[in-house]
Design a protein around this motif. Structure first.
Motif, short mmCIF file in Angstrom:
data_model
loop_
_atom_site.label_atom_id
_atom_site.label_comp_id
_atom_site.label_asym_id
_atom_site.label_seq_id
_atom_site.Cartn_x
_atom_site.Cartn_y
_atom_site.Cartn_z
N UNK A 1 0.72 -1.09 0.03
CA UNK A 1 0.06 0.01 -0.04
C UNK A 1 0.94 1.42 -0.08
N UNK A 2 2.19 1.08 0.31
CA UNK A 2 3.04 2.34 0.08
C UNK A 2 3.01 2.90 -1.20
N UNK B 1 9.25 2.91 -8.70
CA UNK B 1 7.99 3.50 -9.20
C UNK B 1 6.64 2.71 -9.28
N UNK B 2 6.69 1.32 -8.90
CA UNK B 2 5.55 0.57 -8.84
C UNK B 2 5.21 0.52 -7.36
N UNK B 3 6.02 1.25 -6.57
CA UNK B 3 5.75 1.20 -4.97
C UNK B 3 6.42 -0.28 -4.68
N UNK B 4 5.85 -0.88 -3.47
CA UNK B 4 6.22 -2.19 -3.15
C UNK B 4 5.24 -3.27 -3.28
N UNK B 5 4.59 -3.15 -4.45
CA UNK B 5 3.38 -3.97 -4.63
C UNK B 5 4.14 -5.51 -4.88
N UNK B 6 5.15 -5.64 -5.48
CA UNK B 6 5.53 -7.05 -5.76
C UNK B 6 6.10 -7.68 -4.50
#
Length: 300
Positions: A73-74, A81-86
């Motif tokens: 959610x960060x 650039x995708x945040x920490x979704x992965x």
């Protein structure tokens, strides 16, 4: 000159918040590990101590999954650039690994016990493992609704469901030991439990490895997406089509469309993004339009 245009269909539905489920699960299971280990030590039951160890691995797995769901959610940064979704994919992979370690530990202990089955207090096994069934089942139910849509939540669900099965096996073994006095019952039941856990773990491991390698997520057909894009009016060819998981719940796509008649306009791209999101479960689409294939190959 070729015309390029990118379009990102905002963000797909944010992953459901399972923070409360993780908190309850961690508190319940940490308390149970302490109780189970204590009673295992008092009663001399290695089965209960081994099960407590397995439960401890589940507490760790819940913490890993929880941490990943928070990290996902960060907001994006200059570097990420995708945040920490992965991180949710890494957590699913780590959980599959933890399950394999737990299976190995149980299997090692089981084979050891088959060689020299110890005397066990069946009554203590039944009572303590019975409490374990209730706690693990309750925790698993907290993640029940999210297990089909998020592999990270599925990992947490599988851990708790596997624990409930282990506890059930210990109860069955305890009852059988009380009734017959046979010492070999405990390790035989443990082998059956290991087989059940291994079956569920294989699916999680396979899916999380595929996601780590940026494979097309399950439930999305690359061929049908390609067919849809190639069938759009004005499209002569589709190339450089890539579909990959950004997280355990979000999917991205990039594609080049060769359209000799020229750029069709933004509305056309909006329609593609809408179709991909609602019929192919791809929420982040970037489309490159080319008037002639290969014209902008150096910069596309």
């Amino acid at each position: 000159m070729g015309h390029g245009h990118s379009h990102d269909h905002g963000h797909s539905h944010a992953p459901a918040d399972f923070g409360r489920a993780f908190l309850i699960g961690v508190i319940l299971n940490t308390g149970f590990v302490a109780v189970e280990a204590a009673y295992g030590w008092i009663s001399g039951s290695m089965a209960l101590i081994a099960d407590a160890g397995h439960n401890l691995s589940d507490v760790l797995s819940l913490l890993v999954a929880w941490g990943a769901s928070v990290a996902a959610k960060r907001p994006p940064s200059d570097r990420f650039t995708y945040g920490y979704k992965s991180s949710t994919i890494l957590a699913a992979l780590a959980n599959a690994g933890l399950l394999l370690v737990a299976i190995g530990a149980i299997l090692f202990e089981t084979l050891h016990r088959m060689a020299e089955p110890p005397a066990v207090q069946g009554e203590t096994m039944v009572v303590v493992a019975g409490i374990g069934i209730v706690i693990n089942t309750a925790t698993a139910l907290l993640f029940l609704r999210g297990r089909h849509h998020d592999i990270n939540i599925r990992g947490a669900f599988l851990h708790m469901a596997a624990d409930a099965l282990v506890s059930l096996g210990v109860v069955v073994a305890g009852i059988a030991i009380i009734a017959t006095g046979s010492r070999w019952i405990d390790p035989i039941v443990s082998l059956a439990i290991v087989a059940v856990i291994a079956w569920g773990t294989w699916g999680l491991l396979k899916d999380s490895v595929a996601m780590s390698l940026l494979g097309v997520p399950k439930g999305i057909c690359e061929r049908s997406v390609r067919t849809y894009l190639a069938g759009l009016p004005g499209v002569n060819a589709v190339h450089d089509l890539h579909i990959w998981p950004m997280s355990t719940t979000e999917t991205a796509l990039t594609a080049h469309l060769v359209m000799p008649a020229g750029h069709p306009g933004d509305e056309f791209l909006h329609e593609i993004a809408h179709e991909l999101a609602h019929h192919h479960r791809i929420g982040h689409a970037t489309i490159q339009v080319e008037v002639q294939r290969g014209e902008c190959s150096a910069g596309c």
